[in-house]
Design a protein around this motif. Structure first.
Motif, short mmCIF file in Angstrom:
data_model
loop_
_atom_site.label_atom_id
_atom_site.label_comp_id
_atom_site.label_asym_id
_atom_site.label_seq_id
_atom_site.Cartn_x
_atom_site.Cartn_y
_atom_site.Cartn_z
N ILE A 13 0.83 -1.20 0.00
CA ILE A 13 0.00 0.00 0.00
C ILE A 13 0.87 1.25 0.00
O ILE A 13 0.61 2.21 -0.74
CB ILE A 13 -0.95 -0.02 1.22
CG1 ILE A 13 -2.05 -1.07 0.99
CG2 ILE A 13 -1.56 1.35 1.47
CD1 ILE A 13 -2.93 -1.32 2.20
N ALA A 14 1.91 1.25 0.83
CA ALA A 14 2.81 2.41 0.89
C ALA A 14 3.48 2.65 -0.46
O ALA A 14 3.60 3.80 -0.92
CB ALA A 14 3.87 2.19 1.97
N LEU A 15 3.90 1.58 -1.13
CA LEU A 15 4.56 1.71 -2.42
C LEU A 15 3.61 2.28 -3.48
O LEU A 15 3.95 3.23 -4.19
CB LEU A 15 5.09 0.34 -2.87
CG LEU A 15 5.79 0.30 -4.23
CD1 LEU A 15 7.06 1.12 -4.21
CD2 LEU A 15 6.09 -1.15 -4.64
N VAL A 16 2.40 1.70 -3.58
CA VAL A 16 1.44 2.14 -4.59
C VAL A 16 1.01 3.59 -4.32
O VAL A 16 0.91 4.40 -5.25
CB VAL A 16 0.21 1.20 -4.61
CG1 VAL A 16 -0.87 1.74 -5.55
CG2 VAL A 16 0.63 -0.20 -5.03
N ASP A 17 0.77 3.90 -3.05
CA ASP A 17 0.35 5.26 -2.68
C ASP A 17 1.40 6.27 -3.11
O ASP A 17 1.07 7.31 -3.72
CB ASP A 17 0.15 5.31 -1.15
CG ASP A 17 -0.48 6.62 -0.69
OD1 ASP A 17 -0.12 7.69 -1.23
OD2 ASP A 17 -1.31 6.59 0.21
N ILE A 75 -10.02 3.32 4.32
CA ILE A 75 -10.65 3.12 3.01
C ILE A 75 -11.43 4.37 2.59
O ILE A 75 -11.33 4.84 1.45
CB ILE A 75 -11.58 1.89 3.04
CG1 ILE A 75 -10.75 0.60 3.17
CG2 ILE A 75 -12.44 1.83 1.78
CD1 ILE A 75 -11.58 -0.63 3.46
N ALA A 76 -12.18 4.93 3.53
CA ALA A 76 -12.96 6.13 3.23
C ALA A 76 -12.05 7.30 2.83
O ALA A 76 -12.34 8.05 1.89
CB ALA A 76 -13.81 6.51 4.44
N LEU A 77 -10.92 7.44 3.53
CA LEU A 77 -10.00 8.53 3.22
C LEU A 77 -9.34 8.35 1.85
O LEU A 77 -9.17 9.31 1.10
CB LEU A 77 -8.93 8.63 4.31
CG LEU A 77 -9.39 9.20 5.65
CD1 LEU A 77 -8.29 9.04 6.69
CD2 LEU A 77 -9.78 10.67 5.52
N GLN A 78 -8.99 7.12 1.50
CA GLN A 78 -8.38 6.88 0.20
C GLN A 78 -9.36 7.16 -0.93
O GLN A 78 -8.99 7.73 -1.96
CB GLN A 78 -7.87 5.43 0.11
CG GLN A 78 -6.82 5.05 1.15
CD GLN A 78 -5.54 5.85 1.05
OE1 GLN A 78 -5.39 6.71 0.19
NE2 GLN A 78 -4.59 5.57 1.93
N ARG A 109 -3.40 14.30 4.68
CA ARG A 109 -2.77 14.39 6.00
C ARG A 109 -3.39 13.38 6.97
O ARG A 109 -2.70 12.78 7.79
CB ARG A 109 -2.87 15.80 6.57
CG ARG A 109 -2.24 16.89 5.73
CD ARG A 109 -0.86 16.52 5.22
NE ARG A 109 0.03 16.17 6.32
CZ ARG A 109 1.15 15.48 6.17
NH1 ARG A 109 1.51 15.04 5.00
NH2 ARG A 109 1.92 15.22 7.21
N ALA A 110 -4.72 13.20 6.89
CA ALA A 110 -5.37 12.23 7.77
C ALA A 110 -4.93 10.81 7.45
O ALA A 110 -4.62 10.01 8.34
CB ALA A 110 -6.90 12.36 7.65
N ALA A 111 -4.89 10.47 6.16
CA ALA A 111 -4.47 9.12 5.76
C ALA A 111 -3.03 8.85 6.16
O ALA A 111 -2.68 7.72 6.55
CB ALA A 111 -4.64 8.96 4.25
N ALA A 174 -6.67 1.81 -5.87
CA ALA A 174 -5.97 0.54 -5.66
C ALA A 174 -5.61 0.37 -4.18
O ALA A 174 -5.73 -0.74 -3.63
CB ALA A 174 -4.70 0.50 -6.52
N VAL A 175 -5.18 1.44 -3.55
CA VAL A 175 -4.83 1.38 -2.13
C VAL A 175 -6.07 1.06 -1.29
O VAL A 175 -6.00 0.29 -0.33
CB VAL A 175 -4.19 2.72 -1.69
CG1 VAL A 175 -4.16 2.84 -0.18
CG2 VAL A 175 -2.78 2.83 -2.25
N ALA A 176 -7.21 1.65 -1.64
CA ALA A 176 -8.45 1.36 -0.90
C ALA A 176 -8.82 -0.12 -1.02
O ALA A 176 -9.24 -0.76 -0.04
CB ALA A 176 -9.58 2.24 -1.42
N LEU A 177 -8.66 -0.69 -2.22
CA LEU A 177 -8.96 -2.11 -2.42
C LEU A 177 -8.01 -2.99 -1.62
O LEU A 177 -8.42 -3.98 -1.01
CB LEU A 177 -8.87 -2.45 -3.91
CG LEU A 177 -9.96 -1.83 -4.80
CD1 LEU A 177 -9.67 -2.13 -6.27
CD2 LEU A 177 -11.34 -2.37 -4.42
N LEU A 178 -6.73 -2.64 -1.60
CA LEU A 178 -5.77 -3.41 -0.81
C LEU A 178 -6.06 -3.29 0.68
O LEU A 178 -5.95 -4.28 1.42
CB LEU A 178 -4.34 -2.91 -1.10
CG LEU A 178 -3.74 -3.29 -2.45
CD1 LEU A 178 -2.43 -2.53 -2.69
CD2 LEU A 178 -3.49 -4.80 -2.51
#
Length: 411
Positions: A13-17, A75-78, A109-111, A174-178
């Motif tokens: 997730i960190a990489l994709v983000d 998930i909501a924030l992404q 910032r929240a995420a 993609a990050v939300a799905l992960l």
């Protein structure tokens, strides 16, 4: 890898983000200039306002995460970040662009804070090593995103800019799905109880009445200034005050990324415990002082001398960046009560957000005052390291505050 399958998934997730962020962050100013037709003053105002509103995202996100399932909030924030990115494509109206950018900054910032909180909970006692791996992959993601953006910009078309923004939005989806595949980590602030249990007393612990933690956050704002050195200070100093070739600036950014990717994980072992992390504040102080002195010396020689001193300064500030990442990660958690980790990390997130406004002013002031300014700049941050070393000594005497397993009662 600490955290098992969820820990590994969070690293992806960190990489994709960061790949998505690298696509957009490197071209955002150009997009607003060439696609939406904003003036320099309008772009500056947009960045300042959205950044100021984004400051509220860290404490707000942390407070919510102490009350709701962390994965659901993430998930909501992404998805909010994805919608904000896509919304930028739909309008050239300045007021709407300002509002959408502010929403995106708030979510960003929240995420950022909640991802850190998830990593801390899922990695447990190995959180320092986990953070080092996480940060290494995040830097690699930024680099990959930046390279992809540079390749796309070679086309120089409006469509190329728009597709980069779409890529940023897709990365958030993609990050939300992960994240939806990640399990909910144990949370000391939320437990499951039966109807027969006595209702727990309301938690009164909070960072806003904890003077020591607020003072710690204030010192953190100063220690995060290394970010402004690379984004603003080095390019402007090279262009206006040294004999070094202008092409050195991007090369020093490459040096920064390479050092972080290669050395962040090995250096993390020196801060594997809370006491060790506090002890790192002393060599961190020396690294900041050295970075300021070598930056000052770079203005006093020819091209070769300037290049060597600037390279040394970039290496020193990068070493400071890596050491501070380890120290900050551990101390921000160790100083936070288990039952209010989200709220405390949200307060800590204010330091990085505030630095985004203060940092450019601080480095431009150093540039304006010449070599003496950079010496004072480095010495001030070095002194702040020593102040923080003394500030956190007494609160850290109590036992380690690593996240303990949560017992779930029967229904």
């Amino acid at each position: 890898m600490p955290g098992g399958s969820d820990g590994r998934r969070m690293l992806w997730i960190a990489l994709v983000d960061r790949i998505g962020s690298g696509l957009w962050a490197t071209v955002s100013v150009l997009y607003f200039t060439y696609v939406t037709g904003l003036s320099v003053a309008q772009i500056g105002t947009l960045a300042a306002v959205s950044g100021a509103i984004g400051i509220a995202g860290a404490p707000l996100g942390g407070r919510i995460a102490d009350r709701l399932p962390l994965t659901h909030v993430l998930i909501a924030l992404q998805l909010l970040r994805a919608l904000a990115s896509l919304a930028l494509l739909t309008t050239d109206n300045y007021t709407l662009l300002l509002a959408v950018s502010a929403v995106g900054s708030l979510g960003d910032r929240a995420a950022n804070v909640l991802t850190k909180l998830y990593a801390a909970r899922v990695s447990g006692q190995d959180r320092v090593r986990y953070q080092a791996v996480n940060r290494t992959l995040a830097n690699a993601g930024w680099a990959l995103g930046g390279l992809a953006a540079a390749a796309a910009l070679a086309l120089g078309t409006r469509t190329a800019y728009q597709w980069l923004l779409v890529g940023d939005a897709v990365s958030f989806i993609a990050v939300a799905l992960l994240t939806s595949r990640c399990g909910e980590p144990p949370s000391p602030s939320r437990t499951v109880a039966s109807s027969k249990d006595t209702a727990p007393a309301p938690q009164t612990t909070g960072p806003w009445r904890d003077r020591t933690y607020l003072a710690y956050v204030a010192t953190e704002t100063v220690l995060f200034l290394d970010d402004a050195v690379f984004k603003v200070g080095l390019p402007l100093w090279i262009a206006h005050s040294t004999n070094a070739p202008h092409g050195l600036a991007p090369l020093l950014m490459v040096l920064n990324n390479v050092m972080v990717v290669a050395l962040q994980v090995p250096l993390a072992r020196f801060g594997a415990t809370t006491a060790a992390a506090r002890a790192l504040l002393l060599p961190l102080s020396a690294a900041f002082a050295l970075g300021g002195v070598t930056m000052a010396l770079s203005a006093m020689g020819g091209p070769l001398s300037a290049t060597l001193f600037l390279t040394a300064s970039a290496a020193a500030f990068t070493a400071a960046e890596m050491l501070h990442a380890t120290v900050s990660w551990e101390l921000s958690l160790a100083l936070a009560p288990d039952a209010a980790q989200g709220a405390y990390l949200g307060a800590h997130g204010l330091a990085q957000s505030a630095q985004r406004s203060i940092g450019p002013l601080a480095v431009t002031a150093a540039i304006a005052t010449g070599p003496v300014g950079w010496t004072v700049f480095g010495a001030t941050i070095a002194l702040t390291c020593i102040i923080q070393h003394r500030l956190v000594r007494d609160p850290l005497v109590r036992p380690s505050l690593s996240v303990a397993p949560v017992t779930v009662s029967e229904h």
